[in-house]
Design an enzyme around this catalytic site. Structure first.
Site, PDB file in Angstrom:
ATOM      1  CG  MET A  65      70.430  12.178  28.187  1.00  0.00           C
ATOM      2  SD  MET A  65      70.999  12.733  29.797  1.00  0.00           S
ATOM      3  CE  MET A  65      69.664  13.451  30.632  1.00  0.00           C
ATOM      4  CB  CYS A  66      71.114   9.873  23.198  1.00  0.00           C
ATOM      5  SG  CYS A  66      71.985  11.181  22.312  1.00  0.00           S
ATOM      6  NE  ARG A  67      79.082   6.821  25.205  1.00  0.00           N
ATOM      7  CZ  ARG A  67      80.265   7.348  24.883  1.00  0.00           C
ATOM      8  NH1 ARG A  67      80.380   8.175  23.863  1.00  0.00           N
ATOM      9  NH2 ARG A  67      81.330   7.056  25.601  1.00  0.00           N
ATOM     10  CG  MET A  93      72.997   9.527  29.647  1.00  0.00           C
ATOM     11  SD  MET A  93      72.189  10.003  31.212  1.00  0.00           S
ATOM     12  CE  MET A  93      73.161   9.095  32.418  1.00  0.00           C
TER      13      MET A  93
END
Length: 114
Positions: A65-67, A93
């Site tokens: 996961m990232c932004r 996110m």
């Protein structure tokens, strides 16, 4: 050349007890993250690759996961190429928060996506 599609799931489909690998930078992590996630910023990823392989060996598939899903897609592609069971979390996110999934912050205040 034939490329297989990148394995991915939406944020709402990540199991509660999953190994979430957060590849965002420190300021993003501090603002809000998944409790219990493994934080390995993309900028440190190669140097800390051993931590990731150990975590996957212990806990199984990594949900990366990232932004919003761009950096995590790159990391997922790398992991899959190394033979590691990893999937990209589409929407990152932002979608995690949008799906009402729980987050925590380092400062103890209200968690948010930076």
């Amino acid at each position: 050349m034939n490329f297989s599609p990148l394995p991915s799931v939406d944020a709402a489909s990540v199991p509660v007890d999953a190994l979430v690998l957060d590849v965002r930078e420190d300021d993003e992590w501090e603002a809000g993250h998944v409790e219990g996630a493994l934080h390995v910023p993309m900028s440190d990823f190669v140097a800390r690759f051993g931590e990731v392989t150990e975590a996957v060996a212990e806990r199984g598939r990594a949900y990366v996961m990232c932004r919003v899903g761009g950096r995590s897609a790159q990391v997922t592609q790398y992991l899959v190429q190394q033979g590691i069971d990893a999937v990209n979390v589409d929407g990152g996110m932002l979608d995690w928060a949008g799906a009402g999934r729980p987050m925590v912050s380092d400062g103890g205040g209200a968690a948010f996506v930076r």
